[in-house]
Design a protein around this motif. Structure first.
Motif, PDB file in Angstrom:
ATOM      1  N   GLU A 132       0.808  -1.215   0.000  1.00 17.43           N
ATOM      2  CA  GLU A 132       0.000   0.000   0.000  1.00 17.43           C
ATOM      3  C   GLU A 132       0.850   1.277   0.000  1.00 17.43           C
ATOM      4  OE1 GLU A 132      -4.254   0.382   1.644  1.00 17.43           O
ATOM      5  OE2 GLU A 132      -3.005   0.999   3.329  1.00 17.43           O
ATOM      6  N   ILE A 133       2.102   1.152   0.474  1.00 23.76           N
ATOM      7  CA  ILE A 133       2.946   2.359   0.516  1.00 23.76           C
ATOM      8  C   ILE A 133       4.176   2.226  -0.388  1.00 23.76           C
ATOM      9  CG2 ILE A 133       2.224   3.319   2.726  1.00 23.76           C
ATOM     10  CD1 ILE A 133       4.559   1.840   4.053  1.00 23.76           C
ATOM     11  N   GLU A 134       4.049   1.393  -1.390  1.00 27.94           N
ATOM     12  CA  GLU A 134       5.147   1.254  -2.356  1.00 27.94           C
ATOM     13  C   GLU A 134       5.572   2.598  -2.944  1.00 27.94           C
ATOM     14  OE1 GLU A 134       3.826  -1.505  -5.246  1.00 27.94           O
ATOM     15  OE2 GLU A 134       5.130  -3.103  -4.541  1.00 27.94           O
ATOM     16  N   SER A 135       4.600   3.462  -3.110  1.00 26.56           N
ATOM     17  CA  SER A 135       4.890   4.747  -3.755  1.00 26.56           C
ATOM     18  C   SER A 135       5.822   5.626  -2.926  1.00 26.56           C
ATOM     19  CB  SER A 135       3.583   5.494  -4.021  1.00 26.56           C
ATOM     20  OG  SER A 135       2.916   5.710  -2.792  1.00 26.56           O
ATOM     21  N   LEU A 136       6.110   5.233  -1.692  1.00 26.76           N
ATOM     22  CA  LEU A 136       6.976   6.068  -0.855  1.00 26.76           C
ATOM     23  C   LEU A 136       8.462   5.834  -1.125  1.00 26.76           C
ATOM     24  CD1 LEU A 136       5.073   5.947   2.576  1.00 26.76           C
ATOM     25  CD2 LEU A 136       4.775   7.502   0.656  1.00 26.76           C
TER      26      LEU A 136
END
Lengths: 583, 443
Positions: free
Chosen positions: B75-79
């Motif tokens: 869910e926070i891969e984009s970080l």
């Protein structure tokens, strides 16, 4: 904007109300014009004999209110001319006891808001001294445009100060602003620029931005306090016009006429007959019906392509037009707002109502037998109390209870699992099928039976307010009941609401709170009951209700204990004493 | 003021004693390393906040490892691009203390230190205001607050219990306020104080006296509101002072051209467009030292962001969507959450993109980000996530995942206060009162 009064009309021609009070404007400001504007509203009040009289109360609360955005802008437009409308967006107050305007009696000013005021002041002041329109407001000429001119600055500051501070400036204050104008004019070598700087400062004065109500002993009733004349004028004007008092009302305050029963009645009737009442009634209903929701409303355009930005603006406008037309132009019964088929249609709304688009706003009556009857079936109510992509029986039912009947609906419990409503199998096709889940579950049913049976009656209208007979192929059952009164469709719901006793007591409660700027309390119950009875005796006419409230003792009197009368606390009602000691 | 008058004023200035000052080259004001001003004072440390609504999906949000170099869950891969600039905090708790309002209590505890006892009414001032009162007095704006939601009712900051700080919701308005006519470019070659501003400032003194009259007629509670007004007046005076003072050069200050008016609407992509412009504007505001405290919200607590073609906005979705049996989480709710975290990355990146001294603007910032709940479906206030970003001028370590082990959510705000130099022993009330910083991230 048009006015009922000759003086105001002439003022408008000159661009501002200020011109009307100056020696250069037409001198007479006398009485209603016989050939008044076509917007002429409520008929003169006819006294209906009453079986009730106002109960004794201590009066209402004295408040420090912050002018709302509209009150501020309406006042500027009135004083300086209708083209003076700076971009000034104030943060909304916190809705208190159903009204945003009551939040204004608690709200403070943030540094950011101060910046907004200052920017607006710069814009307004620049317009006032602008060479192309300065003669509208500045009705004297300086001896030398490149230098200070005490006499002319003093005249403008005196006239403007009185209108925007809603009472005459004291000599001391006036002199301070004149000194600033002169100093700035000398430094800038420009009379108008100097005056502009002083006006900027006046426009951010706390006496302009705050309405600080002041009280004084009531000579008629020893021990009782009342609003002073200018505070009373301001309270009245904010109530009826949502703006500061005009010249005539200030004159009535100055002469003390406003403190006589006859004088006050004369002012109230004059104001109720003015076209500016529209603005006041719009503000009251916009607040009471929670239309601030429109400021942030949006719909999923892939589901509702016709719900454009224009439709959004027009939906709010439609209902306000009906409110003004029905309650003021036609002097109609408040309850009939919920059954009337008369409305106004704009091109953007016609698409959603599936009517031929008129070229502009047009009065329209839905045919007899139509399911469109009353403001509950307006796009405004239906769309604001829906989700972005579907209708909501619960939200609509909740709004009906809270906004129209003053009955608070408890929030859902914190740990509720709504996923049952999702119905992934799709066997529950209509909203009724889905919300029946709530009613089967005892934890949910307690609250949902307060909202859903009437919300479901509106299910013939989808999330943007468009009519439909079926949902996912299944016919929609719109029968229901409202507090024991059964109905078969939305027309029946409108009628049940029309007949519901809380409908009128709610509008009475809200209107009184709005008028006095403070939430009502249990102690106000007898007073509210009296207003409600009068409202009924007079056929539930809104201008009559506003008149009754404005002329009531409680509106003008202030509950303030006389200074340190010995043994005063002993006379506290026993319940209060008990509460005080048990703390 | 019309052009005619403006010219007139300028002409008048020749006799009015106004001065025009030539400014030396920018870099001579910085020391050799570029991390401090030439006189030895270090670059200011700024404080920022960021808000997103409706928490996260625990099973695909909380990393399996703690410390540095943790693997970013789905869910926070984009970080990933900002992982080294930020810290991820998990397992924080907001205490209800006897009252609970589903989407209000949690974030208000994080921001004000106390559990609200009335819905939609803050218990007191928020942490950004406390910090701004300490570090925001010398800049043109004490603080700036913006919301990508398009809804002026979005509130994340409270001046006090009854006075929310409104959010700027239009990027164009935010731009105009910052870099419009009243902006003084700190790097301009010349500086000319405006005589009009001088007289404007002087005129305010007449207004100050008016408060005294009002104070006589209002009760004690309302006196506080007049005090607040007085503070606002002082703020205006200070802004005039700024306009009359030659600004310190800020090499990083390069404002872009005015943006076009952004589209309104709640669709995630539209919110993102506004968010991007606002992130860049707030970063530039900090780079130009127009403010040292800034707040941005991506969504409301009951987020009404929508997904094209999906019938429920974010908030409704979290309550009504079933948990996917195979995946073990709510698919659409996670879609919304992922958009939130992409936006967080964008915000942090906006500060990291601006060079300041020998590092970046972000190095001289401390930004905290929080939400209203851990698991929106049931409004849980246990296991709540939060982020920080920036090194706060070297006071903070980054790149870490810290499991706060049910620690108080208020420890984040308290840490921020300590880093920003507030001399305070503890923060918050009742169960949320804390005197504990998050020591793992302190350098």
């Amino acid at each position: 904007m048009s006015s009922h009064y000759k003086c105001s009309v002439s003022a408008l021609l000159r661009g501002s109300a200020l011109a009307a009070v100056s020696a250069f404007a037409l001198a007479s400001c006398s009485g209603p014009a016989a050939d008044s504007s076509p917007a002429a509203s409520a008929k003169p009040a006819v006294e209906v004999a009453s079986k009730v009289s106002e109960p004794e109360t201590d009066g209402s609360t004295k408040r420090l209110r912050l002018l709302t955005q509209d009150q501020y802008l309406n006042t500027l437009a009135y004083v300086f001319g209708p083209d003076v409308r700076p971009d000034a967006y104030f943060p909304p107050a916190q809705r208190t006891d159903g009204l945003l305007s009551l939040g204004a009696a608690k709200a403070g000013i943030t540094p950011t808001r101060m910046e907004v005021y200052q920017k607006a002041a710069v814009t307004v002041s620049a317009l006032i001294v602008d060479p192309t329109r300065r003669n509208f407001v500045i009705t004297c000429k300086p001896a030398d445009e490149k230098a200070a001119d005490r006499a002319c600055a003093s005249k403008v500051i005196t006239d403007v100060g009185r209108l925007i501070s809603r009472r005459p400036l004291t000599a001391e204050k006036r002199d301070a602003f004149v000194a600033q104008a002169n100093e700035a004019a000398t430094k800038l070598k420009d009379f108008y620029a100097g005056l502009g700087v002083a006006l900027e400062a006046m426009l951010v004065s706390p006496n302009v931005l705050f309405v600080a109500e002041r009280s004084e002993p009531d000579p008629a009733t020893p021990g009782q306090y009342r609003l002073d004349a200018y505070s009373l004028a301001t309270r009245l004007s904010l109530f009826l016009w949502n703006a500061a008092p005009d010249d005539e009302l200030l004159k009535a305050a100055q002469s003390g006429e406003i403190h006589t029963a006859k004088g006050m009645a004369k002012q109230v009737d004059r104001m109720l007959a003015s076209a500016r009442l529209d603005q006041g009634v719009r503000a009251l209903f916009d607040d009471m019906y929670g239309f601030d929701t429109f400021n942030a409303l949006s719909k999923d355009t892939s589901v509702y392509p016709t719900f454009t930005g224009q439709a959004l603006t027009d939906a709010r406008e439609e209902t306000l037009r009906v409110v003004v037309d029905h309650l003021l132009r036609q002097n109609g019964d408040y309850r009939d707002l919920f059954t009337t088929r008369e409305t106004f249609i704009s091109p953007a709304l016609a698409a959603i109502y599936r009517l031929p688009a008129p070229p502009r706003w047009t009065k329209y009556e839905f045919p007899e037998g139509s399911q469109r009857a009353g403001i509950l079936t307006h796009i405004s109510f239906l769309a604001t109390h829906s989700h972005p992509a579907r209708s909501s029986a619960t939200l609509r039912g909740k709004a009906l209870r809270e906004l129209l009947l003053c009955q608070p609906v408890p929030p859902p419990p914190a740990n509720v699992d709504f996923s049952a409503v999702e119905n992934p199998k799709g066997n529950l096709r209509t909203a009724r099928d889905r919300v029946n889940f709530h009613l089967e579950n005892p934890v949910c049913a307690g609250c949902h039976k307060i909202t859903d049976p009437m919300g479901l009656a509106l299910e013939n209208f989808d999330g943007e307010g468009r009519f439909r007979e079926t949902e996912r192929g299944a016919p929609i059952d719109v029968s229901g009941s409202l507090d024991g009164k059964a109905f078969k469709d939305v027309v029946g719901l409108g009628q049940a609401l029309h007949d519901h006793p809380a409908l009128t007591s709610c509008v009475v409660k809200r209107t009184y709170a709005y008028a006095t700027g403070a939430p009502t309390s249990n102690a106000d119950r007898p007073l509210l009951a009296y207003f409600n009875t009068r409202f009924g005796e007079q056929g539930y006419k809104m201008p009559d209700l506003m008149r009754t409230i404005a002329l009531s003792k409680s509106f003008a009197q202030i509950s303030e204990k006389a200074p340190a009368a010995p043994g005063k606390t002993a006379s506290l009602p026993s319940s209060q004493t008990a509460a005080a000691t048990s703390n | 003021m019309t052009e005619f008058n403006r010219r007139r004023v300028l002409r008048g200035m020749l006799n009015g004693g106004a001065v025009t000052v030539g400014l030396p080259l920018l870099n001579t004001f910085l020391n050799g390393n570029g991390n401090a001003m030439a006189d030895g004072t270090s670059m200011p440390v700024r404080f920022g906040t960021w808000f997103w609504g409706l928490g996260m999906s625990k099973s695909i949000f909380v990393p399996k490892q703690t410390g540095a170099n943790y693997e970013l869950p789905e869910e926070i891969e984009s970080l990933r691009p900002i992982q080294k600039h930020m810290n991820l905090l998990t397992n924080l708790t907001a205490y209800r203390d006897g009252a609970f309002f589903c989407h209000y209590t949690g974030w208000v505890v994080f921001r004000t230190g106390s559990s609200p006892q009335v819905n939609d009414q803050a218990p007191g001032e928020s942490v950004d205001v406390t910090i701004a009162n300490q570090i925001g007095r010398s800049t043109r704006f004490k603080s700036l607050t913006a919301a990508a939601t398009g809804d002026i009712r979005t509130v994340v900051s409270y001046e006090n219990a009854n006075t929310p700080n409104s959010s700027e919701v239009s990027p164009l308005n935010l731009y105009t306020r910052l870099f419009g006519a009243d902006f003084q470019n700190p790097n301009a070659p010349t500086f000319t104080p405006s005589p009009k501003v001088m007289v404007r400032k002087s005129a305010l003194s007449s207004v100050v006296d008016e408060i005294k009259d009002l104070e006589k007629v209002v009760g004690a509670e309302d006196k506080a509101r007049l005090d607040q007004y007085f503070t606002g007046l002082r703020h205006l005076e200070q802004q005039f002072d700024h306009q009359l003072t030659k600004p310190e050069p800020r090499p990083a200050c390069v404002p872009a051209a005015a943006p076009k008016e952004a589209q309104t609407g709640n669709e995630a992509q539209l919110v993102r467009q506004r968010h991007k412009l606002m992130s860049e504007l707030l970063a530039m505001a900090a780079a130009c030292d127009q403010t040292r405290v800034f707040n941005l919200s991506w969504s409301n607590a009951s987020s009404n962001t929508t997904k094209p073609g999906y019938d429920k906005p974010h908030h409704t979705c979290t309550h009504e969507e079933g948990v996917d049996e195979k995946l073990g989480y709510q698919v659409n709710a996670s879609w919304f959450a992922r958009r939130s975290f992409e936006a967080w990355a964008e915000y942090v990146q906006a500060f990291a993109n601006i060079k300041e001294g020998d590092g970046t603007l972000l190095d001289n910032c401390f930004i905290m980000a929080n939400t209203d709940v851990a698991y929106a479906r049931v409004h849980s206030l246990e296991g709540m996530p939060a982020f920080t970003a920036g090194k706060a001028g070297g006071k903070i370590k980054t790149g870490l995942h810290v499991d706060c082990k049910d620690g108080q959510g208020t420890s984040l705000g308290f840490t921020a206060m300590k880093i920003m130099g507030l001399d305070t022993e503890s923060w918050g009330t009742k169960s949320n009162q804390t005197s504990k910083t998050i020591s793992e991230i302190l350098a």
